[in-house]
Design a protein around this motif. Structure first.
Motif: not given
Length: 121
Positions: A19-27, A108-121
Motif C-alpha cells: 500500500a502507498a506509504a504514509q508520509d508525515a511530512q506531506v501530511g 492518500k492525503k488522509r493517510k498522510d494527515v494521519i501519519a502527521y497526527l501520529k507524530t503529535l504527542k
C-alpha cells in the motif's frame, strides 16, 4: 511468446503490492487546512480540540473542550481506521458533530494527515 494474464492473476498481483506509504511530512503540509480550527499544542483548544496525542485517545474526551452530544456518546478510540473514516466525511461518521469540515476525499492525503497526527504527542 504471447502472455495473457487472467483477472485473478492481476488481482493477486495488486493485492500483493505494498500500500502507498504514509508520509508525515506531506501530511503536515496538508494539515494546514486543519490549523484554522485545531491546535497541535497539548492543552490548547480552538474552535476544535487540540489534536496533540489524538491517535489512541478516546473519542470525545479531550479536557476542557465542549464536544457535541453526538461526539461525546460516539464511543471508541481514535485509531488510524477511525480517523480515516472520520476524515473522509465527518458528518457521516458522527451524525451531529459540530465539525463543519466536509472531509478529505483523497485516501492518500488522509493517510498522510494521519501519519502527521501520529507524530503529535
Amino acid at each position: 511468446m504471447k502472455t495473457t494474464m487472467t483477472m485473478a492473476a492481476l488481482a493477486a498481483i495488486a493485492a500483493a503490492a505494498p500500500a502507498a506509504a504514509q508520509d508525515a511530512q506531506v501530511g503536515e503540509k496538508a494539515f494546514v487546512q486543519c490549523k484554522a480550527c485545531h491546535s497541535v499544542v497539548a492543552g490548547q483548544n480552538r474552535v476544535g480540540p487540540s489534536l496533540a496525542g489524538v491517535v489512541g485517545r478516546k473519542i470525545g474526551t479531550y479536557d476542557k473542550f465542549a464536544y457535541s452530544a453526538a461526539m461525546k456518546t460516539k464511543g471508541g478510540v481514535w485509531t488510524e481506521a477511525n480517523l480515516d473514516s472520520y476524515l473522509t466525511k465527518p458528518q457521516a461518521y458522527v451524525k451531529g458533530t459540530k465539525m463543519a469540515f466536509a472531509g478529505i476525499p483523497d485516501a492518500k492525503k488522509r493517510k498522510d494527515v494521519i501519519a502527521y497526527l501520529k507524530t503529535l504527542k
